[in-house]
Design a protein around this motif. Structure first.
Motif, PDB file in Angstrom:
ATOM      1  N   GLY A  38       0.347  21.650 100.589  1.00 30.63           N
ATOM      2  CA  GLY A  38       0.989  21.764 101.899  1.00 30.63           C
ATOM      3  C   GLY A  38       0.919  23.137 102.541  1.00 30.63           C
ATOM      4  O   GLY A  38       1.649  23.411 103.499  1.00 30.63           O
ATOM      5  N   ILE A  39       0.044  24.003 102.048  1.00 29.23           N
ATOM      6  CA  ILE A  39      -0.102  25.343 102.620  1.00 29.23           C
ATOM      7  C   ILE A  39      -1.555  25.552 103.043  1.00 29.23           C
ATOM      8  O   ILE A  39      -2.482  25.322 102.259  1.00 29.23           O
ATOM      9  CB  ILE A  39       0.296  26.438 101.613  1.00 29.23           C
ATOM     10  CG1 ILE A  39       1.767  26.289 101.214  1.00 29.23           C
ATOM     11  CG2 ILE A  39       0.050  27.829 102.195  1.00 29.23           C
ATOM     12  CD1 ILE A  39       2.182  27.187 100.070  1.00 29.23           C
ATOM     13  N   VAL A  86       2.581  21.094 108.033  1.00 25.92           N
ATOM     14  CA  VAL A  86       2.258  21.937 106.874  1.00 25.92           C
ATOM     15  C   VAL A  86       2.563  23.387 107.234  1.00 25.92           C
ATOM     16  O   VAL A  86       2.785  23.730 108.395  1.00 25.92           O
ATOM     17  CB  VAL A  86       0.767  21.805 106.456  1.00 25.92           C
ATOM     18  CG1 VAL A  86       0.426  20.362 106.119  1.00 25.92           C
ATOM     19  CG2 VAL A  86      -0.162  22.342 107.536  1.00 25.92           C
ATOM     20  N   ARG A  87       2.565  24.237 106.236  1.00 27.90           N
ATOM     21  CA  ARG A  87       2.771  25.665 106.464  1.00 27.90           C
ATOM     22  C   ARG A  87       1.420  26.338 106.704  1.00 27.90           C
ATOM     23  O   ARG A  87       0.523  26.239 105.863  1.00 27.90           O
ATOM     24  CB  ARG A  87       3.465  26.305 105.265  1.00 27.90           C
ATOM     25  CG  ARG A  87       3.736  27.798 105.442  1.00 27.90           C
ATOM     26  CD  ARG A  87       4.315  28.411 104.179  1.00 27.90           C
ATOM     27  NE  ARG A  87       4.474  29.863 104.335  1.00 27.90           N
ATOM     28  CZ  ARG A  87       4.780  30.686 103.338  1.00 27.90           C
ATOM     29  NH1 ARG A  87       4.980  30.185 102.108  1.00 27.90           N
ATOM     30  NH2 ARG A  87       4.893  31.984 103.549  1.00 27.90           N
ATOM     31  N   VAL A  88       1.276  26.988 107.846  1.00 33.70           N
ATOM     32  CA  VAL A  88       0.027  27.668 108.187  1.00 33.70           C
ATOM     33  C   VAL A  88       0.229  29.178 108.107  1.00 33.70           C
ATOM     34  O   VAL A  88       1.137  29.721 108.733  1.00 33.70           O
ATOM     35  CB  VAL A  88      -0.455  27.290 109.606  1.00 33.70           C
ATOM     36  CG1 VAL A  88      -1.755  28.028 109.942  1.00 33.70           C
ATOM     37  CG2 VAL A  88      -0.670  25.784 109.723  1.00 33.70           C
ATOM     38  N   ILE A  89      -0.599  29.833 107.328  1.00 32.02           N
ATOM     39  CA  ILE A  89      -0.561  31.289 107.186  1.00 32.02           C
ATOM     40  C   ILE A  89      -1.876  31.856 107.698  1.00 32.02           C
ATOM     41  O   ILE A  89      -2.951  31.459 107.238  1.00 32.02           O
ATOM     42  CB  ILE A  89      -0.352  31.696 105.716  1.00 32.02           C
ATOM     43  CG1 ILE A  89       0.969  31.131 105.191  1.00 32.02           C
ATOM     44  CG2 ILE A  89      -0.382  33.210 105.566  1.00 32.02           C
ATOM     45  CD1 ILE A  89       1.130  31.290 103.697  1.00 32.02           C
ATOM     46  N   THR A  90      -1.790  32.790 108.648  1.00 34.42           N
ATOM     47  CA  THR A  90      -2.993  33.364 109.251  1.00 34.42           C
ATOM     48  C   THR A  90      -3.089  34.850 108.930  1.00 34.42           C
ATOM     49  O   THR A  90      -2.324  35.653 109.466  1.00 34.42           O
ATOM     50  CB  THR A  90      -2.986  33.171 110.782  1.00 34.42           C
ATOM     51  OG1 THR A  90      -2.877  31.778 111.092  1.00 34.42           O
ATOM     52  CG2 THR A  90      -4.267  33.726 111.398  1.00 34.42           C
ATOM     53  N   LYS A 149       4.298  33.792 109.042  1.00 34.49           N
ATOM     54  CA  LYS A 149       3.125  33.046 109.499  1.00 34.49           C
ATOM     55  C   LYS A 149       1.876  33.913 109.624  1.00 34.49           C
ATOM     56  O   LYS A 149       0.761  33.391 109.626  1.00 34.49           O
ATOM     57  CB  LYS A 149       3.415  32.385 110.854  1.00 34.49           C
ATOM     58  CG  LYS A 149       4.472  31.290 110.800  1.00 34.49           C
ATOM     59  CD  LYS A 149       4.642  30.653 112.158  1.00 34.49           C
ATOM     60  CE  LYS A 149       5.666  29.517 112.110  1.00 34.49           C
ATOM     61  NZ  LYS A 149       5.830  28.871 113.442  1.00 34.49           N
ATOM     62  N   HIS A 150       2.058  35.221 109.766  1.00 32.40           N
ATOM     63  CA  HIS A 150       0.923  36.121 109.950  1.00 32.40           C
ATOM     64  C   HIS A 150       0.995  37.261 108.944  1.00 32.40           C
ATOM     65  O   HIS A 150       1.982  38.013 108.916  1.00 32.40           O
ATOM     66  CB  HIS A 150       0.900  36.689 111.375  1.00 32.40           C
ATOM     67  CG  HIS A 150       0.652  35.659 112.424  1.00 32.40           C
ATOM     68  ND1 HIS A 150       1.660  34.893 112.970  1.00 32.40           N
ATOM     69  CD2 HIS A 150      -0.500  35.244 113.024  1.00 32.40           C
ATOM     70  CE1 HIS A 150       1.145  34.059 113.868  1.00 32.40           C
ATOM     71  NE2 HIS A 150      -0.162  34.254 113.912  1.00 32.40           N
ATOM     72  N   LEU A 151      -0.044  37.367 108.137  1.00 34.98           N
ATOM     73  CA  LEU A 151      -0.133  38.478 107.174  1.00 34.98           C
ATOM     74  C   LEU A 151      -1.063  39.528 107.753  1.00 34.98           C
ATOM     75  O   LEU A 151      -2.239  39.263 108.002  1.00 34.98           O
ATOM     76  CB  LEU A 151      -0.678  37.977 105.830  1.00 34.98           C
ATOM     77  CG  LEU A 151       0.149  36.914 105.100  1.00 34.98           C
ATOM     78  CD1 LEU A 151      -0.477  36.595 103.755  1.00 34.98           C
ATOM     79  CD2 LEU A 151       1.602  37.353 104.933  1.00 34.98           C
TER      80      LEU A 151
END
Length: 254
Positions: free
Chosen positions: A162-163, A185-189, A247-249
């Motif tokens: 789910g990521i 889902v979890r979205v990481i950008t 959400k943003h790295l």
């Protein structure tokens, strides 16, 4: 955790990398149909449709004309694209286990094939998301793929926990109902920027190279926890906690 990246405009005609197997794309039938539609255009028409020079238009006229030929062999997608992202993944030292891990945890967008796994066999082509074909009711490739890919993509992400780690260019979001993706889902950008003139700036080539290096980092280290992404470092780029969010790295080169 699933990672996805963009296709590249540039492709090779021959893959020399040895891979454990070549698989069949989920949406191969869609790709063949679109390729047949593209084969109806002349080189001059492709030049305008794809906004390319005469040489590239002529090359892709031949690609589409020969798309279904038995002599036109497929290549694994991870080897076929030759853009800056793919060059930094550095496949030459991948093990069999690395390739199979990538097969489960990496997806590649494609305007022709929709969504690809790294070992899916594809043929050289050139296509853009805003191309509109009469056989598709004049819809763009973005609009064509959105109802086909959205549920499939969300299911793929959920199957891997789910990521989603989003290392694709912004335009690729248009291949999906992106609001639904972010809701379900979890979205990481990850973002990669440079301090220049007292402010953070995005330099495209650095962004592409970092995306490729991060894909390699994820695959080689079997990264499953987003927190572990923060340990990524490359050529002076490192995690910037103050500029990051859930959400943003942010990865910054001072």
């Amino acid at each position: 955790m699933l990672t996805f990246i963009s296709c590249a405009k540039t492709m090779t005609s021959r893959c020399i990398t040895v891979v454990p197997e070549v698989t069949i794309p989920e949406f191969e039938a869609n790709a063949v149909q679109t390729a047949l539609e593209m084969s109806q255009y002349s080189a001059g028409e492709l030049e305008k449709l794809l906004r390319v020079n005469p040489k590239i238009a002529a090359e892709n006229r031949l690609r589409y004309h020969d798309f279904c030929s038995e002599d036109n062999h497929v290549m694994p997608a991870i080897c076929a694209y030759t853009g800056a992202v793919y060059k930094r993944i550095l496949l030459k030292d991948f093990t069999t286990d690395d390739f199979y891990y990538a097969q489960d945890h990496l997806r590649i967008t494609s305007f022709l094939y929709g969504l690809l796994r790294p070992l899916d066999g594809i043929k050289p082509y050139r296509l853009e998301g805003d191309v509109r074909l009469p056989e598709k009711g004049g819809s763009s490739m973005f609009d064509y793929w959105k109802p086909i890919l959205t549920d499939y993509f969300i299911a793929e992400i959920k199957r891997q926990g789910g990521i989603l780690v989003n290392l694709a260019s912004g335009e690729m979001q248009n291949l999906f109902d992106w609001k639904r993706v972010e809701q379900e889902v979890r979205v990481i950008t990850p973002e990669f920027q440079v301090w220049k003139g007292g402010e953070l700036k995005t330099i495209v080539i650095y962004t592409k190279m970092n995306r490729g290096e991060m894909v390699r980092f994820i695959i080689k280290n079997r990264i499953e926890n987003p927190e572990d992404l923060k340990s990524f470092v490359w050529e002076g780029f490192e995690f910037d906690e103050k500029s990051s969010t859930d959400k943003h790295l942010q990865f910054t080169m001072i």
